[in-house]
Design a protein around this motif. Sequence first.
Motif, PDB file in Angstrom:
ATOM      1  N   PRO A  86       0.648  -1.373   0.029  1.00 17.81           N
ATOM      2  CA  PRO A  86       0.047  -0.108  -0.115  1.00 17.81           C
ATOM      3  C   PRO A  86       0.751   1.332  -0.061  1.00 17.81           C
ATOM      4  O   PRO A  86       0.502   2.095  -0.353  1.00 17.81           O
ATOM      5  N   TRP A  87       2.037   1.344   0.587  1.00 17.03           N
ATOM      6  CA  TRP A  87       2.963   2.492   0.568  1.00 17.03           C
ATOM      7  C   TRP A  87       3.799   2.659  -0.748  1.00 17.03           C
ATOM      8  O   TRP A  87       3.877   3.734  -1.019  1.00 17.03           O
ATOM      9  N   VAL A  88       4.040   1.549  -1.203  1.00 22.06           N
ATOM     10  CA  VAL A  88       4.836   1.649  -2.492  1.00 22.06           C
ATOM     11  C   VAL A  88       3.689   2.059  -3.648  1.00 22.06           C
ATOM     12  O   VAL A  88       4.525   2.803  -4.473  1.00 22.06           O
ATOM     13  N   GLY A  89       2.563   1.399  -3.793  1.00 20.82           N
ATOM     14  CA  GLY A  89       1.763   2.038  -4.867  1.00 20.82           C
ATOM     15  C   GLY A  89       1.658   0.757  -5.555  1.00 20.82           C
ATOM     16  O   GLY A  89       2.343  -0.393  -5.568  1.00 20.82           O
ATOM     17  N   PHE A  90       0.540   0.901  -6.575  1.00 18.17           N
ATOM     18  CA  PHE A  90       0.335  -0.306  -7.492  1.00 18.17           C
ATOM     19  C   PHE A  90       0.620   0.199  -8.833  1.00 18.17           C
ATOM     20  O   PHE A  90       0.013   0.532  -9.806  1.00 18.17           O
ATOM     21  N   ASN A  91       2.214   0.173  -9.162  1.00 17.66           N
ATOM     22  CA  ASN A  91       2.697   0.359 -10.383  1.00 17.66           C
ATOM     23  C   ASN A  91       3.463  -0.529 -10.904  1.00 17.66           C
ATOM     24  O   ASN A  91       4.483  -0.585 -11.785  1.00 17.66           O
ATOM     25  N   CYS A  92       2.888  -1.867 -10.937  1.00 20.26           N
ATOM     26  CA  CYS A  92       3.558  -3.056 -11.591  1.00 20.26           C
ATOM     27  C   CYS A  92       3.434  -3.056 -13.068  1.00 20.26           C
ATOM     28  O   CYS A  92       2.503  -2.583 -13.644  1.00 20.26           O
ATOM     29  N   ARG A  93       4.465  -3.294 -13.788  1.00 20.79           N
ATOM     30  CA  ARG A  93       4.396  -3.561 -15.225  1.00 20.79           C
ATOM     31  C   ARG A  93       3.774  -4.645 -15.885  1.00 20.79           C
ATOM     32  O   ARG A  93       3.468  -4.516 -17.113  1.00 20.79           O
ATOM     33  N   TYR A  94       3.536  -5.686 -15.071  1.00 22.10           N
ATOM     34  CA  TYR A  94       2.867  -6.735 -15.551  1.00 22.10           C
ATOM     35  C   TYR A  94       1.441  -6.970 -14.863  1.00 22.10           C
ATOM     36  O   TYR A  94       1.287  -6.516 -13.868  1.00 22.10           O
ATOM     37  N   GLN A  95       0.688  -7.927 -15.643  1.00 22.12           N
ATOM     38  CA  GLN A  95      -0.474  -8.195 -14.944  1.00 22.12           C
ATOM     39  C   GLN A  95      -0.096  -9.980 -14.752  1.00 22.12           C
ATOM     40  O   GLN A  95      -0.259 -10.375 -15.930  1.00 22.12           O
TER      41      GLN A  95
ATOM     42  N   THR B 105       9.643 -20.510  -6.225  1.00 24.00           N
ATOM     43  CA  THR B 105      10.670 -19.595  -5.764  1.00 24.00           C
ATOM     44  C   THR B 105      11.327 -18.853  -6.908  1.00 24.00           C
ATOM     45  O   THR B 105      11.625 -17.685  -6.996  1.00 24.00           O
ATOM     46  N   TRP B 106      11.756 -20.024  -7.745  1.00 20.67           N
ATOM     47  CA  TRP B 106      12.809 -19.714  -8.946  1.00 20.67           C
ATOM     48  C   TRP B 106      11.977 -18.696  -9.768  1.00 20.67           C
ATOM     49  O   TRP B 106      12.476 -17.991 -10.425  1.00 20.67           O
ATOM     50  N   LEU B 107      10.730 -19.084 -10.042  1.00 21.67           N
ATOM     51  CA  LEU B 107       9.656 -18.385 -11.068  1.00 21.67           C
ATOM     52  C   LEU B 107       9.653 -17.002 -10.550  1.00 21.67           C
ATOM     53  O   LEU B 107       9.686 -16.006 -11.217  1.00 21.67           O
ATOM     54  N   ALA B 108       9.408 -16.925  -9.140  1.00 16.70           N
ATOM     55  CA  ALA B 108       8.972 -15.568  -8.695  1.00 16.70           C
ATOM     56  C   ALA B 108      10.473 -14.639  -8.788  1.00 16.70           C
ATOM     57  O   ALA B 108      10.341 -13.335  -9.191  1.00 16.70           O
ATOM     58  N   ILE B 109      11.476 -15.339  -8.603  1.00 17.90           N
ATOM     59  CA  ILE B 109      12.680 -14.466  -8.958  1.00 17.90           C
ATOM     60  C   ILE B 109      12.969 -14.063 -10.028  1.00 17.90           C
ATOM     61  O   ILE B 109      13.468 -12.975 -10.306  1.00 17.90           O
ATOM     62  N   ARG B 110      12.685 -14.900 -11.123  1.00 15.23           N
ATOM     63  CA  ARG B 110      12.939 -14.959 -12.628  1.00 15.23           C
ATOM     64  C   ARG B 110      12.143 -13.508 -12.905  1.00 15.23           C
ATOM     65  O   ARG B 110      12.130 -12.744 -13.716  1.00 15.23           O
ATOM     66  N   ARG B 111      10.752 -13.585 -12.354  1.00 18.56           N
ATOM     67  CA  ARG B 111       9.704 -12.387 -12.737  1.00 18.56           C
ATOM     68  C   ARG B 111       9.999 -11.252 -12.236  1.00 18.56           C
ATOM     69  O   ARG B 111      10.077 -10.073 -12.880  1.00 18.56           O
ATOM     70  N   ILE B 112      10.687 -11.288 -11.156  1.00 17.86           N
ATOM     71  CA  ILE B 112      11.025  -9.913 -10.347  1.00 17.86           C
ATOM     72  C   ILE B 112      12.455  -9.340 -11.246  1.00 17.86           C
ATOM     73  O   ILE B 112      12.237  -8.087 -11.277  1.00 17.86           O
ATOM     74  N   GLY B 113      13.171 -10.299 -11.676  1.00 20.85           N
ATOM     75  CA  GLY B 113      14.306  -9.877 -12.313  1.00 20.85           C
ATOM     76  C   GLY B 113      14.007  -9.286 -13.636  1.00 20.85           C
ATOM     77  O   GLY B 113      14.686  -8.381 -14.058  1.00 20.85           O
ATOM     78  N   ARG B 114      12.806  -9.544 -14.173  1.00 21.53           N
ATOM     79  CA  ARG B 114      12.237  -8.949 -15.573  1.00 21.53           C
ATOM     80  C   ARG B 114      11.550  -7.717 -15.243  1.00 21.53           C
ATOM     81  O   ARG B 114      11.513  -7.157 -16.341  1.00 21.53           O
TER      82      ARG B 114
ATOM     83  N   TRP C 221      13.652  -1.110 -18.322  1.00 21.11           N
ATOM     84  CA  TRP C 221      13.971  -1.538 -19.713  1.00 21.11           C
ATOM     85  C   TRP C 221      13.363  -2.707 -20.182  1.00 21.11           C
ATOM     86  O   TRP C 221      13.503  -3.157 -21.169  1.00 21.11           O
ATOM     87  N   GLY C 222      12.541  -3.390 -19.193  1.00 21.97           N
ATOM     88  CA  GLY C 222      11.972  -4.747 -19.435  1.00 21.97           C
ATOM     89  C   GLY C 222      10.718  -4.487 -20.293  1.00 21.97           C
ATOM     90  O   GLY C 222      10.170  -3.368 -20.522  1.00 21.97           O
ATOM     91  N   SER C 223      10.028  -5.741 -20.516  1.00 24.12           N
ATOM     92  CA  SER C 223       8.796  -5.629 -21.264  1.00 24.12           C
ATOM     93  C   SER C 223       7.829  -5.461 -20.081  1.00 24.12           C
ATOM     94  O   SER C 223       8.016  -5.423 -18.879  1.00 24.12           O
ATOM     95  N   SER C 224       6.393  -5.441 -20.633  1.00 25.29           N
ATOM     96  CA  SER C 224       5.268  -5.240 -19.792  1.00 25.29           C
ATOM     97  C   SER C 224       4.078  -6.091 -20.354  1.00 25.29           C
ATOM     98  O   SER C 224       4.130  -6.579 -21.595  1.00 25.29           O
ATOM     99  N   GLY C 225       2.988  -6.313 -19.630  1.00 19.77           N
ATOM    100  CA  GLY C 225       1.812  -6.753 -20.296  1.00 19.77           C
ATOM    101  C   GLY C 225       1.415  -7.872 -19.356  1.00 19.77           C
ATOM    102  O   GLY C 225       1.963  -8.094 -18.293  1.00 19.77           O
TER     103      GLY C 225
END
Length: 81
Positions: free
Chosen positions: A21-30, A50-59, A63-67
Motif C-alpha cells: 500500500p505504501w509503494v503503490g500499484f505500479n506493476c508493469r505486469y499483470q 521461488t525460482w519463477l518468482a525470482i525470474r519474474r522480479i528480475g524481468r 527497460w523490461g517488457s510489460s503486459g
Amino acid sequence: MTPLAFIVSLPVRAYRLVLSPWVGFNCRYQPTCSAYAMEALEKHGAIKGTWLAIRRIGRCHPWGSSGYDPVPDCKCKRDDP
C-alpha cells in the motif's frame, strides 16, 4: 500449498500487507509480481515457485517488457485419465 511453500510465502504476504500500500500499484505486469509469486508457489511448490518468482522480479525493470505474463502451467505427471 505445501507446508514449505506456505513458509516461503510468508514474506510475500507480509509485503502485500505492509509495504504494497505504501509503494503503490505500479506493476508493469499483470498479474502483479506478488500475485505471480503466490500463484507460482501454489502451483509449483517452494523450490520451483521461488525460482519463477525470482525470474519474474528480475524481468521487472524500466527497460523490461510489460503486459500479461501468467504463471506457466505445471507439467507434473498426474494420474488423470
